[in-house]
Design an enzyme around this catalytic site. Structure first.
Site, PDB file in Angstrom:
ATOM      1  N   ASN A 210       0.852  -1.195   0.000  1.00  0.00           N
ATOM      2  CA  ASN A 210       0.000   0.000   0.000  1.00  0.00           C
ATOM      3  C   ASN A 210       0.891   1.250   0.000  1.00  0.00           C
ATOM      4  OD1 ASN A 210       0.437   0.940   2.868  1.00  0.00           O
ATOM      5  ND2 ASN A 210      -0.312  -1.133   3.238  1.00  0.00           N
ATOM      6  N   PHE A 325      -4.159   3.647  15.084  1.00  0.00           N
ATOM      7  CA  PHE A 325      -4.649   4.662  14.145  1.00  0.00           C
ATOM      8  C   PHE A 325      -5.910   4.139  13.469  1.00  0.00           C
ATOM      9  CE2 PHE A 325      -1.730   8.223  13.475  1.00  0.00           C
ATOM     10  CZ  PHE A 325      -0.733   7.863  14.362  1.00  0.00           C
TER      11      PHE A 325
HETATM   12  O1  C5P Z   1      -8.494  -2.342  11.342  1.00  0.00           O
HETATM   13  P1  C5P Z   1      -7.698  -1.216  10.784  1.00  0.00           P
HETATM   14  O2  C5P Z   1      -6.664  -1.672   9.788  1.00  0.00           O
HETATM   15  O3  C5P Z   1      -8.511  -0.081  10.260  1.00  0.00           O
HETATM   16  O4  C5P Z   1      -6.949  -0.642  12.059  1.00  0.00           O
HETATM   17  C1  C5P Z   1      -5.933   0.303  11.954  1.00  0.00           C
HETATM   18  C2  C5P Z   1      -5.023   0.180  13.135  1.00  0.00           C
HETATM   19  O5  C5P Z   1      -4.720  -1.182  13.391  1.00  0.00           O
HETATM   20  C3  C5P Z   1      -3.675   0.843  12.895  1.00  0.00           C
HETATM   21  O6  C5P Z   1      -3.194   1.291  14.150  1.00  0.00           O
HETATM   22  C4  C5P Z   1      -2.817  -0.293  12.370  1.00  0.00           C
HETATM   23  O7  C5P Z   1      -1.457  -0.075  12.624  1.00  0.00           O
HETATM   24  C5  C5P Z   1      -3.353  -1.469  13.149  1.00  0.00           C
HETATM   25  N1  C5P Z   1      -3.324  -2.744  12.430  1.00  0.00           N
HETATM   26  C6  C5P Z   1      -2.453  -3.712  12.843  1.00  0.00           C
HETATM   27  N2  C5P Z   1      -2.443  -4.929  12.208  1.00  0.00           N
HETATM   28  C7  C5P Z   1      -3.282  -5.172  11.183  1.00  0.00           C
HETATM   29  C8  C5P Z   1      -4.177  -4.187  10.750  1.00  0.00           C
HETATM   30  C9  C5P Z   1      -4.166  -2.975  11.386  1.00  0.00           C
HETATM   31  O8  C5P Z   1      -1.676  -3.487  13.774  1.00  0.00           O
HETATM   32  N3  C5P Z   1      -3.253  -6.358  10.586  1.00  0.00           N
END
Ligand code: C5P
Length: 408
Positions: A210, A325
């Site tokens: 991404n 975040f």
């Molecule tokens: O669920 P979402 O991706 O929207 O959540 C965002 C937050 O979760 C961010 O703080 C991101 O760093 C963390 N995250 C994570 N591992 C993932 C997906 C998101 O730590 N697989």
């Protein structure tokens, strides 16, 4: 008096009657064991002489960008490289404007632009100049770039008027310098920060990724380290350089990022700023996938990646403070509040990324801090300022709450 032994300060003295107070500042720095080298601008030289500065600093005084002698002996690049901190005192409205615009008409401004060293300014000017929207806009620009400032004070001015604009007293500037070097409110705490994207391989040459630049995560790691925390920065592939004093661990995939995070436990603080890929190819081919004769496209089966934020929030070694975040394109605050509960973290920094993808790689962001106490709008501000604000909030939390000593 704090000792500034082994600390090297480059003091830029720009034009203003307050320049006479900078002589006392030089004396204080020298008395505390610090090293100080001075650049005197043309304006500054109207108020103090190079001879008094040289006598007090026990160093050459630099004032000419085009001096062959200075350039062969020292050079403007080395002048800043050898300093731990650049102090501009007095900082006139003019030099503040030049710094904000990146103009380089003389040695002082050229040195400032050529430098990546921290800068502290002590503004001094007439109160109307201070209040002018142009000066305030320039100050806001500098603040966003991480420039520190002390003062000005309110009082009687040399021009006979009264108002804001008097340069802080030398003792107060000296204290701001000491704070820069020694105030470490997060000393003794450990933090882990995730940053950047993850790359999930399809085959040896292709991946799913991404647009995350890592700017926000790296800025947070830098700010926490500056506040004295012991920081492990776990970063996916980015073009950012490692912030000073941070232990950088480079990873590619979400699985590697999670395992690096778990290895970094116990920690007191976790900030998950990485844009972790939600899915990875179920199986990465060991050979490069070839175009097919029949021109059909391969179907790629995906598997769910681990949720690092959720895992850390529910870990048996859970950091005392876990922050995530939420980049949302709609219903920002409702979604962020729900995410905070779902993931089990303490705070969420929510930002509206819109649907144009402009937040990724940008220097600014509009965020809200969502906690159990509600939400706080931080407005549109730079990623470095967000990092500083977050660090201040974390400091406030550990000042108000008992620290449970994760690292012991
Ligand atoms: O669920 P979402 O991706 O929207 O959540 C965002 C937050 O979760 C961010 O703080 C991101 O760093 C963390 N995250 C994570 N591992 C993932 C997906 C998101 O730590 N697989």
């Amino acid at each position: 008096m704090t000792s500034l032994k082994d600390k090297s300060i480059l003091l830029i003295i720009s034009g203003g009657i307050a320049a006479y107070k900078s002589l006392e500042l030089i004396r204080l720095i020298r008395k505390s064991g610090g090293h100080v080298r001075c650049i005197l601008t043309k304006g500054g030289a109207q108020f103090v002489t190079p001879l008094s500065i040289a006598a007090l600093s026990e160093e050459n005084v630099y004032d000419d960008l085009w001096s062959l002698k200075d350039e062969t002996e020292m050079g403007h690049i080395r002048l800043s490289r050898e300093a731990d901190l650049i102090v501009v005192a007095p900082a006139s409205a003019n030099i503040i404007a030049q710094m904000a615009q990146g103009l380089t008409p003389d040695l002082a401004t050229t040195t400032l632009l050529a430098s990546d060293k921290p800068v502290l300014i002590a503004p001094a000017m007439n109160h109307k100049m201070w209040d002018h929207p142009a000066t305030q806009a320039n100050l806001a620009t500098l603040k966003d770039r991480g420039v520190l400032s002390v003062g000005p004070d309110e009082g009687d001015m040399a021009c006979g008027e009264h108002g804001m604009g008097r340069m802080s007293e030398p003792e107060a500037i000296f204290e701001a310098i000491s704070d820069f070097f020694f105030k470490r409110p997060l000393k003794g705490l450990t933090a882990l920060v995730t940053s950047g994207p993850t790359h999930e391989p399809l085959d040896p040459v292709r991946f799913i990724g991404n647009r995350s630049s890592g700017k926000q995560g790296h800025a947070i790691a830098a700010a926490l380290a500056q506040a004295g925390a012991h920081v492990t920065l776990i970063s996916g592939p980015v073009n950012q350089s490692a912030p000073a004093g941070v232990n950088l661990i480079k990873v590619q995939t979400a699985a590697q990022m999670l395992s690096a995070c778990e290895n970094a436990l116990p920690a007191d603080i976790a900030v998950c700023a990485a844009a972790v890929a939600d899915w990875a190819p179920e199986q990465a081919s060991t050979q490069k996938l070839k175009k097919r004769e029949d021109e059909s496209a391969p179907t790629i089966a995906l598997k769910q990646n681990p949720d690092i934020l959720k895992t850390l929030s529910n870990h048996k070694n859970r950091p005392q403070m876990v922050i995530g975040f939420a980049a949302e394109t709609e219903n920002l605050l409702e979604n962020a509040a729900a995410k905070r509960t779902r993931k089990g973290c303490d705070w969420i920094l929510a930002n509206d990324v819109g649907t144009d993808g402009k937040t990724f790689g940008a220097d600014e962001n509009h965020v809200y801090l969502v906690s159990a106490n509600g939400q706080d709008d931080w407005g549109l501000t730079s990623k470095t300022e967000i990092a500083r604000k977050l660090t201040a909030q974390i400091t406030g939390y550990f000042t108000d709450h008992e620290h449970k000593h994760a690292a012991e």
